[in-house]
Design a protein around this motif. Structure first.
Motif, PDB file in Angstrom:
ATOM      1  N   TYR A 191       0.814  -1.079  -0.092  1.00 12.04           N
ATOM      2  CA  TYR A 191      -0.067  -0.123   0.163  1.00 12.04           C
ATOM      3  C   TYR A 191       1.007   1.287   0.081  1.00 12.04           C
ATOM      4  CZ  TYR A 191      -4.075  -2.959   0.453  1.00 12.04           C
ATOM      5  OH  TYR A 191      -5.097  -3.888   0.519  1.00 12.04           O
ATOM      6  N   ARG A 192       1.900   1.161   0.831  1.00  8.91           N
ATOM      7  CA  ARG A 192       3.029   2.140   0.652  1.00  8.91           C
ATOM      8  C   ARG A 192       3.619   2.500  -0.576  1.00  8.91           C
ATOM      9  NH1 ARG A 192       6.736   0.467   4.715  1.00  8.91           N
ATOM     10  NH2 ARG A 192       4.890   0.107   5.916  1.00  8.91           N
ATOM     11  N   GLU A 193       3.800   1.413  -1.199  1.00  6.22           N
ATOM     12  CA  GLU A 193       4.317   1.595  -2.689  1.00  6.22           C
ATOM     13  C   GLU A 193       3.292   2.211  -3.793  1.00  6.22           C
ATOM     14  OE1 GLU A 193       7.087  -1.708  -3.176  1.00  6.22           O
ATOM     15  OE2 GLU A 193       6.244  -1.856  -5.493  1.00  6.22           O
ATOM     16  N   PHE A 194       2.053   1.756  -3.270  1.00 10.40           N
ATOM     17  CA  PHE A 194       1.102   2.608  -4.188  1.00 10.40           C
ATOM     18  C   PHE A 194       0.906   3.999  -4.043  1.00 10.40           C
ATOM     19  CE2 PHE A 194      -3.499   3.803  -4.447  1.00 10.40           C
ATOM     20  CZ  PHE A 194      -3.451   3.624  -5.960  1.00 10.40           C
ATOM     21  N   PHE A 195       1.056   4.092  -2.577  1.00 13.68           N
ATOM     22  CA  PHE A 195       0.897   5.764  -2.509  1.00 13.68           C
ATOM     23  C   PHE A 195       2.053   6.796  -2.349  1.00 13.68           C
ATOM     24  CE2 PHE A 195      -2.924   3.927  -0.114  1.00 13.68           C
ATOM     25  CZ  PHE A 195      -3.978   4.754  -0.678  1.00 13.68           C
ATOM     26  N   ASP A 196       3.242   5.894  -2.610  1.00 15.71           N
ATOM     27  CA  ASP A 196       4.406   6.524  -2.778  1.00 15.71           C
ATOM     28  C   ASP A 196       4.891   6.622  -4.211  1.00 15.71           C
ATOM     29  OD1 ASP A 196       4.626   7.077  -0.222  1.00 15.71           O
ATOM     30  OD2 ASP A 196       6.177   5.684   0.276  1.00 15.71           O
ATOM     31  N   SER A 197       4.082   5.879  -4.965  1.00 15.61           N
ATOM     32  CA  SER A 197       4.700   5.785  -6.518  1.00 15.61           C
ATOM     33  C   SER A 197       4.268   6.895  -7.528  1.00 15.61           C
ATOM     34  CB  SER A 197       4.183   4.547  -7.050  1.00 15.61           C
ATOM     35  OG  SER A 197       4.154   4.556  -8.549  1.00 15.61           O
ATOM     36  N   ASN A 198       4.796   7.634  -7.941  1.00 12.96           N
ATOM     37  CA  ASN A 198       4.553   8.730  -8.623  1.00 12.96           C
ATOM     38  C   ASN A 198       3.606   8.198  -9.731  1.00 12.96           C
ATOM     39  OD1 ASN A 198       5.629  10.812  -7.276  1.00 12.96           O
ATOM     40  ND2 ASN A 198       7.444  10.630  -8.534  1.00 12.96           N
ATOM     41  N   VAL A 199       4.098   7.169 -10.425  1.00  9.81           N
ATOM     42  CA  VAL A 199       3.281   6.367 -11.667  1.00  9.81           C
ATOM     43  C   VAL A 199       1.997   6.195 -11.215  1.00  9.81           C
ATOM     44  CG1 VAL A 199       3.387   4.595 -13.186  1.00  9.81           C
ATOM     45  CG2 VAL A 199       5.514   5.644 -12.420  1.00  9.81           C
ATOM     46  N   TRP A 200       1.645   5.399 -10.062  1.00 10.90           N
ATOM     47  CA  TRP A 200       0.403   4.949  -9.618  1.00 10.90           C
ATOM     48  C   TRP A 200      -0.478   6.377  -9.171  1.00 10.90           C
ATOM     49  CZ3 TRP A 200      -2.020   0.664 -10.747  1.00 10.90           C
ATOM     50  CH2 TRP A 200      -1.158  -0.544 -10.645  1.00 10.90           C
ATOM     51  N   GLN A 201       0.242   7.134  -8.575  1.00  4.10           N
ATOM     52  CA  GLN A 201      -0.533   8.143  -8.179  1.00  4.10           C
ATOM     53  C   GLN A 201      -1.200   9.112  -9.234  1.00  4.10           C
ATOM     54  OE1 GLN A 201      -1.642   8.778  -5.007  1.00  4.10           O
ATOM     55  NE2 GLN A 201      -1.115   6.822  -4.923  1.00  4.10           N
ATOM     56  N   LEU A 202      -0.328   9.146 -10.431  1.00  5.18           N
ATOM     57  CA  LEU A 202      -0.586   9.939 -11.426  1.00  5.18           C
ATOM     58  C   LEU A 202      -1.933   9.314 -12.048  1.00  5.18           C
ATOM     59  CD1 LEU A 202       0.029  12.200 -13.599  1.00  5.18           C
ATOM     60  CD2 LEU A 202       1.389  10.742 -14.798  1.00  5.18           C
ATOM     61  N   ALA A 203      -1.541   7.788 -12.268  1.00  5.00           N
ATOM     62  CA  ALA A 203      -2.770   7.196 -12.941  1.00  5.00           C
ATOM     63  C   ALA A 203      -4.100   7.299 -12.080  1.00  5.00           C
ATOM     64  CB  ALA A 203      -2.253   5.653 -12.966  1.00  5.00           C
ATOM     65  N   LEU A 204      -3.845   7.295 -10.650  1.00  4.01           N
ATOM     66  CA  LEU A 204      -5.251   7.440  -9.930  1.00  4.01           C
ATOM     67  C   LEU A 204      -5.839   8.867 -10.279  1.00  4.01           C
ATOM     68  CD1 LEU A 204      -7.012   6.698  -7.534  1.00  4.01           C
ATOM     69  CD2 LEU A 204      -5.424   7.536  -6.090  1.00  4.01           C
ATOM     70  N   LYS A 205      -4.721   9.830 -10.102  1.00  6.56           N
ATOM     71  CA  LYS A 205      -5.183  11.109 -10.521  1.00  6.56           C
ATOM     72  C   LYS A 205      -6.061  11.085 -11.796  1.00  6.56           C
ATOM     73  CE  LYS A 205      -3.165  15.399 -11.164  1.00  6.56           C
ATOM     74  NZ  LYS A 205      -1.941  15.972 -11.567  1.00  6.56           N
ATOM     75  N   ASN A 206      -5.132  10.740 -12.965  1.00  5.44           N
ATOM     76  CA  ASN A 206      -5.802  10.736 -14.162  1.00  5.44           C
ATOM     77  C   ASN A 206      -7.401   9.995 -14.111  1.00  5.44           C
ATOM     78  OD1 ASN A 206      -3.956  12.214 -15.462  1.00  5.44           O
ATOM     79  ND2 ASN A 206      -2.686  10.417 -15.998  1.00  5.44           N
ATOM     80  N   SER A 207      -7.455   8.829 -13.528  1.00  6.50           N
ATOM     81  CA  SER A 207      -8.589   8.025 -13.770  1.00  6.50           C
ATOM     82  C   SER A 207      -9.700   8.990 -13.041  1.00  6.50           C
ATOM     83  CB  SER A 207      -8.340   6.848 -12.854  1.00  6.50           C
ATOM     84  OG  SER A 207      -7.867   5.762 -13.511  1.00  6.50           O
ATOM     85  N   ILE A 208      -9.483   9.564 -11.696  1.00  8.92           N
ATOM     86  CA  ILE A 208     -10.413  10.394 -11.041  1.00  8.92           C
ATOM     87  C   ILE A 208     -10.887  11.676 -12.092  1.00  8.92           C
ATOM     88  CG2 ILE A 208     -11.040  11.793  -9.150  1.00  8.92           C
ATOM     89  CD1 ILE A 208      -9.352   9.914  -7.575  1.00  8.92           C
ATOM     90  N   ILE A 209      -9.879  12.385 -12.567  1.00 14.18           N
ATOM     91  CA  ILE A 209     -10.241  13.334 -13.473  1.00 14.18           C
ATOM     92  C   ILE A 209     -11.119  13.022 -14.653  1.00 14.18           C
ATOM     93  CG2 ILE A 209      -9.294  15.415 -14.923  1.00 14.18           C
ATOM     94  CD1 ILE A 209      -6.876  15.239 -13.106  1.00 14.18           C
ATOM     95  N   VAL A 210     -10.671  12.181 -15.361  1.00 12.83           N
ATOM     96  CA  VAL A 210     -11.478  11.548 -16.631  1.00 12.83           C
ATOM     97  C   VAL A 210     -13.004  11.255 -16.045  1.00 12.83           C
ATOM     98  CG1 VAL A 210     -11.471   9.915 -18.383  1.00 12.83           C
ATOM     99  CG2 VAL A 210      -9.239  11.154 -17.742  1.00 12.83           C
ATOM    100  N   ALA A 211     -12.898  10.336 -14.948  1.00 13.84           N
ATOM    101  CA  ALA A 211     -14.413   9.724 -14.550  1.00 13.84           C
ATOM    102  C   ALA A 211     -15.179  10.888 -14.415  1.00 13.84           C
ATOM    103  CB  ALA A 211     -13.947   8.672 -13.627  1.00 13.84           C
ATOM    104  N   VAL A 212     -14.541  11.736 -13.527  1.00 18.66           N
ATOM    105  CA  VAL A 212     -15.645  12.964 -13.062  1.00 18.66           C
ATOM    106  C   VAL A 212     -15.895  13.704 -14.081  1.00 18.66           C
ATOM    107  CG1 VAL A 212     -15.699  15.099 -11.707  1.00 18.66           C
ATOM    108  CG2 VAL A 212     -14.611  13.116 -10.725  1.00 18.66           C
ATOM    109  N   PHE A 213     -14.918  14.087 -15.063  1.00 17.61           N
ATOM    110  CA  PHE A 213     -15.721  15.231 -16.247  1.00 17.61           C
ATOM    111  C   PHE A 213     -16.819  14.160 -17.223  1.00 17.61           C
ATOM    112  CE2 PHE A 213     -12.447  17.859 -14.843  1.00 17.61           C
ATOM    113  CZ  PHE A 213     -13.070  19.096 -14.874  1.00 17.61           C
ATOM    114  N   ALA A 214     -16.214  12.961 -17.286  1.00 15.53           N
ATOM    115  CA  ALA A 214     -16.904  12.177 -18.402  1.00 15.53           C
ATOM    116  C   ALA A 214     -18.449  11.835 -17.545  1.00 15.53           C
ATOM    117  CB  ALA A 214     -16.254  10.711 -18.573  1.00 15.53           C
ATOM    118  N   GLY A 266      -9.388  14.010 -24.687  1.00 18.55           N
ATOM    119  CA  GLY A 266      -9.594  12.835 -25.832  1.00 18.55           C
ATOM    120  C   GLY A 266     -10.354  11.879 -24.897  1.00 18.55           C
ATOM    121  N   LEU A 267      -9.692  11.464 -23.711  1.00 23.25           N
ATOM    122  CA  LEU A 267     -10.225  10.481 -23.052  1.00 23.25           C
ATOM    123  C   LEU A 267     -11.522  10.882 -22.451  1.00 23.25           C
ATOM    124  CD1 LEU A 267      -7.602   8.642 -20.776  1.00 23.25           C
ATOM    125  CD2 LEU A 267      -8.946   7.532 -22.208  1.00 23.25           C
ATOM    126  N   VAL A 268     -11.861  12.049 -22.090  1.00 26.49           N
ATOM    127  CA  VAL A 268     -13.133  12.320 -21.175  1.00 26.49           C
ATOM    128  C   VAL A 268     -14.137  12.415 -22.507  1.00 26.49           C
ATOM    129  CG1 VAL A 268     -14.339  14.572 -20.701  1.00 26.49           C
ATOM    130  CG2 VAL A 268     -12.158  13.975 -19.562  1.00 26.49           C
TER     131      VAL A 268
END
Lengths: 273, 418
Positions: free
Chosen positions: A56-79, A139-141
């Motif tokens: 879990y620490r690895e997930f919350f510390d990883s920039n790649v996963w955090q960026l992915a999470l952020k993108n998912s939330i942004i795209v899902a909210v606007f879509a 585009g994703l949205v």
């Protein structure tokens, strides 16, 4: 007579046995992955050598996963916002008694649900490449709005099927303008349908991977897209941690949907009274 | 009197007509209002979804690459008889095209010609690079670059590539091709892969339906027989995997089925499996069937359950009171009455399984990839849009036919989610 009584009991036992095994098959994989996310060692076997929160620490510390999470939330909210707005309007239009060519229009509006997602993804990729929408969250949205909107159209149309259009006539006879009647009379009644449609649209976008594979670059990776790479390349228990968080999320989602449906049913009964 | 009646009739008719007109305009105004509400989503979907797919599908028959890049050559070729040796006029026209056309257009034609004959791509690209500095007579210059340009065969290939539309890709996606005379025949065995893929897609989908039916039917019956909180709890246990992320479920199966995964280590611990040779449960057909069944099972259970719930239990009681043994009561009453659910679930599973990409790609081996995988392969890895579009067309047509059957049997308005 004994035969007649005992056979159904045997039948019932067999049915419970078969049904229980199938339920086990459905639930076991989801349940099995949860403890493995707390494994101290990077193995996927039981018994686990120890417990740890390192994945879990690895997930919350990883920039790649955090960026992915952020993108998912942004795209899902606007879509979700876009598809709920467009889908609700369209569903209100479709449920009007005066709506022409209803069958054809419905078929077009829900086509993103029917067309295999790989065909949609390649088509959208091909078209977005021409207009410069590749590798962009916009585009994703747009793409996720298209595949999410049919869920809104279907749930809101289903809610409107039991809506009493006399209420609208009553409102306008009391002097309400059409927009006011829609906002103050119709919208509160269909709100549970709109909300569950919005939830469907959100989850559709949040879980979508094929279109994301085609049109998102490395900066626009979403959570499912990152999981796909994770499962393909190096399967680490971080995947199990992400999976556990998503299982938690889908449980919450399911509870909300159940609550909304029960509320809608109660409302239906109340109206009938 | 007579006149008055006529006048009355006229007036009535005129009044009728205006009333109809007024009603008509009110009706069309109401129609317009309904359409205005639908328009935003309709236009959005047409632009973002329908149009892109339509444009993609046209690539299946689009053959304008050659006519765009080689206009002079093609007009010179139209006068050529396909047998005599190419003359200087033809070589000169070709040289002009190769000098004038942008490199990416030439590359597109080269790639296209390579589908007809392997080696054409490098031959044409090499020629295009070198010919820029050549001076007439071009005949000698071309032959100096590659003696094959003397052979009419290669010019025939270019001529064949010239019409603006082609059935090449659609035929190729069914492992067919046209020979020099234009007759349709099968492609050579080593190139015939697509029919196998289509059959495999069909076989995997059909197997998943059968497994889902065998697992789903008793579960649906159990839920339909249960009451109150038990039925609700069972239903939630079916719905939870249904709403769990596809990738979560697929990753769970990867974790469970691996050589060193949960199932194999449990079997080794129980002494049922030799530790040196764990069972091959993943990256093969077994893995695909397990994971796809798991993902699609709820789509089978829910429609069957909703039909079963509406079967009155008194029918079964009536059957047994009339002397039917339980088995025959089931076979002759319950099973036929639950068939609408079975066909609805089966078709739904088929429609979804047919287009599956993610799950076979993650848990299947090279021999388990379905038609979706090849669409992705042609569009992503080798950039052959014609083939990607042709296979998409086949997949889409297959799903639309299945869907039309679903609509005929079940009805589109019965489509419920949740």
């Amino acid at each position: 007579m004994t035969n007649f009584l005992s056979f159904p009991r045997l039948f019932s036992i067999l049915l419970w046995l078969a049904g229980g095994l199938v339920i086990l098959f459905l639930i076991a994989p989801i349940v099995a992955i949860v403890p493995l996310s707390f494994n101290a060692e990077p193995f996927f076997t039981y018994p686990m050598p120890g417990l740890s929160l390192r994945w879990y620490r690895e997930f919350f510390d990883s920039n790649v996963w955090q960026l992915a999470l952020k993108n998912s939330i942004i795209v899902a909210v606007f879509a979700t916002l876009l598809s709920t707005f467009l889908g609700t309007l369209a569903a209100i239009g479709l449920s009007r008694p005066s709506c022409p060519a209803r069958a054809t229009l419905t078929a077009i509006l829900i086509s993103p649900m029917i067309v295999p997602v790989i065909v949609s993804a390649v088509g959208i990729y091909y078209a977005f490449a021409a207009v410069g929408l590749l590798n962009s969250l916009t585009g994703l949205v747009l793409a996720h709005t298209a595949i999410g909107a049919p869920f809104v159209v279907i749930t809101v149309t289903a809610t409107l099927a039991s809506f009493d259009h006399n209420l609208m006539r009553a409102a306008s006879s009391l002097g309400a303008a059409p927009v006011e009647a829609t906002l103050r009379i119709m919208l509160p009644v269909i709100a549970p349908g709109v909300a569950s449609g919005a939830l469907f649209a959100f989850v559709t976008s949040f879980d979508e991977v094929v279109i994301a594979l085609f049109i998102a670059g490395s900066e626009e990776r979403t959570l499912p897209r990152q999981m796909w790479s994770g499962v393909r390349e190096t399967l680490s228990p971080t995947i199990a941690a992400v999976a556990t968080l998503l299982i938690l999320f889908s449980t919450l989602f399911l509870a909300t949907i159940q609550w909304l449906q029960r509320r809608a049913e109660r409302q239906k009964i109340a109206h009938r009274d | 009197m007579v006149i008055a009646t006529m006048n009355d009739g006229d007036e009535a008719r005129i009044a009728d007509r205006t009333r109809v007109k007024r009603l008509g305009s009110a009706k069309s105004k109401a129609q317009l209002r309904a359409l205005l509400l639908i328009a935003p989503l309709l236009i959005f979907l047409l632009l973002v979804f329908v149009l892109p797919i339509a444009v993609l599908l046209t690539r299946a028959v689009d053959n304008r690459a050659a006519s765009a890049a080689l206009p002079y050559t093609l007009s010179a070729l139209s006068a050529w008889d396909e047998e005599s040796a190419p003359d200087e006029a033809l070589f000169a026209a070709f040289a002009t095209d190769l000098k004038q056309s942008p490199r990416d257009q030439i590359a597109e034609v080269a790639k296209r010609l390579n589908y007809y004959e392997t080696g054409m791509r490098s031959m044409l690209l090499k020629t295009a690079r070198t010919i820029r500095n050549a001076k007439p007579p071009y005949n000698a210059a071309f032959v100096a670059i590659d003696p094959k340009w003397e052979t009419p065969h290669y010019w025939t290939l270019i001529k064949n590539a010239s019409p603006p539309f082609t059935d090449y890709y659609l035929l190729a996606s069914l492992d067919l091709e046209r020979d020099a005379s234009g007759a349709i025949g099968r492609v050579s065995a080593e190139n015939a892969v697509h029919v196998d893929v289509l059959i495999r897609t069909f076989v995997v989908s059909a197997s998943v339906i059968v497994i889902c039916l065998f697992l789903g039917y008793p579960l649906a019956a159990l839920i339909a027989r249960s009451k109150g909180a038990v039925a609700n709890a069972l239903l939630i246990l079916v719905l939870l995997p249904f709403w769990t992320s596809l990738l979560v479920r697929t990753s769970a199966w990867v974790v469970l089925l691996q050589g060193r995964g949960v199932i194999n280590s449990a079997l080794i611990w129980l002494g049922l499996v030799d530790p040196a040779h764990p069972l091959d449960l993943i990256y093969n057909r077994i893995g695909v069937l397990i994971a796809m069944t798991h993902i699609l099972l709820p789509f089978m259970v829910l429609p069957i359950y909703s039909v079963m719930k509406s079967i009155p239990p008194v029918y079964l009681r009536a059957a047994s009171s009339l002397g039917a043994p339980p088995m025959s009561a089931f076979l002759r009453i319950y099973l036929p009455m639950s068939m609408p659910g079975v066909s609805a679930g089966g078709l739904l599973v088929f429609i979804l399984a047919f287009g599956y990409y993610i799950t076979p790609a993650l848990v299947g081996g090279p021999g388990d990839q379905m038609v979706s995988y090849f669409i992705a392969y042609y569009s992503n890895q080798v950039t052959n849009w014609g083939m990607a579009a042709a296979l998409s067309t086949i997949l889409l047509v297959a799903v639309l036919i299945l869907y039309a059957v679903y609509n005929r049997i079940v009805g589109i308005d019965r489509l419920r989610i949740g």
